[in-house]
Design an enzyme around this catalytic site. Structure first.
Site, PDB file in Angstrom:
ATOM      1  N   GLY A 131      27.396   1.392  26.291  1.00 39.80           N
ATOM      2  CA  GLY A 131      26.697   2.228  25.186  1.00 39.80           C
ATOM      3  C   GLY A 131      25.532   2.342  25.119  1.00 39.80           C
ATOM      4  O   GLY A 131      24.831   2.256  23.967  1.00 39.80           O
ATOM      5  N   ARG A 132      24.528   2.258  26.134  1.00 36.44           N
ATOM      6  CA  ARG A 132      22.900   1.786  26.055  1.00 36.44           C
ATOM      7  C   ARG A 132      22.670   0.045  24.782  1.00 36.44           C
ATOM      8  O   ARG A 132      21.200   0.247  24.796  1.00 36.44           O
ATOM      9  CB  ARG A 132      22.227   2.629  25.407  1.00 36.44           C
ATOM     10  CG  ARG A 132      22.825   4.599  26.692  1.00 36.44           C
ATOM     11  CD  ARG A 132      21.835   3.786  27.693  1.00 36.44           C
ATOM     12  NE  ARG A 132      22.074   5.183  28.905  1.00 36.44           N
ATOM     13  CZ  ARG A 132      22.727   5.402  30.064  1.00 36.44           C
ATOM     14  NH1 ARG A 132      23.466   3.422  29.959  1.00 36.44           N
ATOM     15  NH2 ARG A 132      23.409   5.707  30.810  1.00 36.44           N
ATOM     16  N   LEU A 133      23.322  -0.374  25.014  1.00 34.78           N
ATOM     17  CA  LEU A 133      22.633  -1.707  23.064  1.00 34.78           C
ATOM     18  C   LEU A 133      22.329  -2.756  25.274  1.00 34.78           C
ATOM     19  O   LEU A 133      23.186  -3.620  24.722  1.00 34.78           O
ATOM     20  CB  LEU A 133      24.117  -2.447  22.504  1.00 34.78           C
ATOM     21  CG  LEU A 133      24.369  -0.939  21.267  1.00 34.78           C
ATOM     22  CD1 LEU A 133      25.186  -1.616  21.179  1.00 34.78           C
ATOM     23  CD2 LEU A 133      22.705  -0.890  20.907  1.00 34.78           C
TER      24      LEU A 133
END
Ligand code: FMN
Length: 217
Positions: free
Chosen positions: A195-197
């Site tokens: 999630g690009r986190l």
């Protein structure tokens, strides 16, 4: 009909190989870098695990980036070797500052370092140069790095002349060639997450102490 060029916007990779948290990170930037570097070296999927992209800027603030090979990773920082008359050397000598990044994509990791840069002692350059293959030693003498050359033949002729000059004797490092040491003022470890986190943990010099902090991805 030829296939259309791939659309980079359609390329999408999810990162799920690992995580980096406060409990698991090493106590110092050096230990953490060595840990990840060891893992990169051990993985045959990673070619040139010691490659770094080195960013410099000139006095006008114009940035330039290129790949060099890290040849030392120790408590002082990261050492690389180059031509002292090259474009990068001009930038480094003018500003005394650089930024570098190791990227190990199969591990979904990068490590960024930035800080002051200085030339290493001549003895350190000599010791490293002596370990290089003879062909690379000749190459360092033959190449006026970053300058325009008339042709490939000009370089090949220079190599032939240097092979005659040095014959079978030892080859010292050229005076215009040597090491630089990047002494990191900050080192950031990035581990891709879903999630690009992503995880970003940075060690930052604060006087004589090192502060460790998490950055938003
Ligand atoms: C994998 C790889 C490793 C390289 N290693 C070095 C190196 O250790 N030292 C070096 O001076 N150039 C190295 N180069 C070449 C540089 O990227 C660059 O072309 C050269 O240093 C000239 O850069 P400059 O004109 O910005 O000074 C390497 C290139 C690649 C792709």
């Amino acid at each position: 009909m030829t296939d259309p060029a791939p659309d980079p916007a359609a390329l999408r990779q999810s990162y799920a190989r690992g995580r980096l948290d406060e409990a698991g990170v090493a106590a110092t930037w050096l230990e953490q870098l060595q840990r990840w570097f060891d893992e990169a070296v051990a993985d045959p999927a990673i070619t040139e695990p010691n490659a770094i992209q080195l960013a410099t800027a000139d006095r006008s603030g114009h940035a330039a980036v290129r790949t060099v090979l890290a040849k030392g990773i120790d408590p002082r920082g990261v050492v690389f070797y180059t031509n002292y008359e090259s474009a990068k050397a001009r930038d480094l000598d003018a500003t005394g500052w650089a930024s570098a990044v190791f990227v190990w994509l199969p591990h979904e990791r990068q490590v960024r370092l930035s800080g002051p840069v200085e030339r290493v002692e001549r003895a350190e350059t000599e010791a490293y140069f002596a370990t290089r293959p003879r062909e690379s030693q000749i190459g360092a003498w033959a190449s006026p790095q970053s300058q325009v050359v008339a042709s490939r033949a000009e370089l090949d002729d220079a190599v032939t002349a240097l092979e005659e000059r040095f014959a079978d004797g030892p080859i010292p490092p050229p005076p215009h060639w040597g090491g630089y040491l990047l002494r990191p003022a900050a080192v950031e470890f990035w581990q891709g997450r879903s999630g690009r986190l992503h995880d970003r943990l940075r060690f930052r010099a604060d006087g004589s102490e090192w502060v460790r902090e998490r950055l938003a991805p």
